[in-house]
Scaffold this active site. Structure first.
Site, PDB file in Angstrom:
ATOM      1  N   HIS A 134      -3.484   7.537   1.828  1.00 49.70           N
ATOM      2  CA  HIS A 134      -3.781   6.136   1.210  1.00 49.70           C
ATOM      3  C   HIS A 134      -5.141   5.829   1.690  1.00 49.70           C
ATOM      4  CE1 HIS A 134      -3.933   2.151   0.711  1.00 49.70           C
ATOM      5  NE2 HIS A 134      -3.985   1.564   1.961  1.00 49.70           N
ATOM      6  N   ASN A 154     -10.160   0.008  -0.493  1.00 49.58           N
ATOM      7  CA  ASN A 154      -8.709  -0.039  -0.244  1.00 49.58           C
ATOM      8  C   ASN A 154      -8.128  -0.588  -1.681  1.00 49.58           C
ATOM      9  OD1 ASN A 154      -5.889  -0.413   0.278  1.00 49.58           O
ATOM     10  ND2 ASN A 154      -6.093  -0.987   2.210  1.00 49.58           N
ATOM     11  N   CYS A 156       0.828  -1.167   0.011  1.00 47.50           N
ATOM     12  CA  CYS A 156       0.068   0.073  -0.038  1.00 47.50           C
ATOM     13  C   CYS A 156       0.780   1.292   0.188  1.00 47.50           C
ATOM     14  CB  CYS A 156      -1.060  -0.032   1.275  1.00 47.50           C
ATOM     15  SG  CYS A 156      -2.070  -1.343   1.077  1.00 47.50           S
TER      16      CYS A 156
END
Length: 323
Positions: A250, A280, A114
């Site tokens: 993020h 996500n 990520c």
């Protein structure tokens, strides 16, 4: 004079299939309200059968090139952040390079889960300021739906597929925080925390594996480390949270986003939030959010942007950009 990597264009791509929270109610002990209250996610996109990470990344790249008014062969370097490449090798980046028709540049992947886009952006910035590339295409692309355990309600409802891309171009600056472009980056990792977020398979073990996560531990580390890296990146260029127009974090979980913003001292009215629509998307989430922020008119030329992300490794990082 100081060379700066200035954002010339931005674009994104999302697969056609939209999956609402209610779809998970058919197979899991969960509800739309349970998912929303714990993550802020309402829907996400899943890639179609046969649609690969390189397909998503190439589509986002085309949109970024169009926004920049450039052709594929105007690009010297392609850096792709992904943990879900089509093949073990060659790199996803070279596959995107071929799909775009770029024949003059070089391409490579960066894998920091990520945090991947923060790492890719730092690498592309270094290529430009060192004079190795005049223009770079930085892409975050993921198909995390391919590594989910569909029986684990604590993870499979959180992730989605997508891609985002930025075109960076070398420009002369004065070496101050008033310059446009990437002003600073900050990268970190700590391999001691591998077991709180990982995929339990890989090439050398000859297994495929699915994502495993200790949610509470990830949350605890995320808020502390994201605020720390953002402050570090701002300190490097003599800026504070008061100078920031937009935080583009993020997009993992709305509670992490809110807690990090509070720790940074930035109100949520200065945070670009897309997690409700995309879930996500790992390395794709920051460039996706940047592209959406430009598309909606939130992000404008001259704005100071802070991006920050954390992922498996643990790996985390940030960047300060004057748009």
């Amino acid at each position: 004079m100081t060379l700066r990597a200035v954002v010339k264009g931005v674009g994104h791509y999302l697969p056609e299939r939209v999956v609402s929270n209610s779809e998970f109610e058919k197979t899991l002990d969960t509800t739309d309200e349970w998912i929303k209250s714990r993550s802020g996610i309402e829907r996400r996109h899943f890639a179609a059968p046969g649609e690969t990470t390189s397909n998503l990344g190439a589509a986002a790249a085309r949109n970024a090139l169009k926004h920049a008014g450039l052709d594929a062969n105007d690009i010297d370097a392609i850096v792709v952040a992904t943990s879900t490449a089509d093949l073990t090798f060659p790199s996803c980046a070279t596959m995107i390079q071929n799909e775009l028709g770029n024949t003059k540049g070089f391409a490579f992947d960066v894998q920091a889960v990520c945090a991947g886009f923060a790492y890719a952006l730092a690498n592309a910035n270094a290529l430009i300021v060192s004079g190795q590339a005049e223009r770079a295409l930085v892409i975050g692309a993921e198909t995390f739906s391919r590594i989910m355990d569909w029986t684990d309600r604590s993870t499979c409802v959180l992730f989605g597929d997508g891609a985002g891309a930025l075109v960076l171009e070398a420009h002369d600056g004065n070496g101050t925080s008033d310059d446009r472009g990437i002003l600073s980056t900050d990268l970190n990792s700590d391999g001691r925390y591998k077991d709180i977020l990982y995929v339990d398979g890989g090439v050398s073990t000859q297994t495929t594996g699915v994502l495993k996560m200790q949610g509470k531990e990830v949350f605890r580390h995320a808020v502390e480390k994201l605020a720390q890296t953002a402050h570090t990146a701002l300190d490097k260029v003599g800026l504070t949270a008061d100078d920031v127009n937009w935080v583009v974090p993020h997009q993992a979980n709305i509670r992490i986003i809110q807690s990090t913003a509070k720790k940074l001292g930035v109100g949520m009215d200065r945070v670009v939030v897309t997690v409700q629509d995309h879930g996500n998307t790992s390395a794709a989430s920051i460039p996706l959010a940047l592209s959406v922020g430009v598309e909606t008119g939130q992000i404008k030329e001259g704005d100071v942007i802070v991006t920050e992300a954390i992922g498996g490794g643990l790996a985390w990082g940030s960047a300060v950009i004057r748009w």
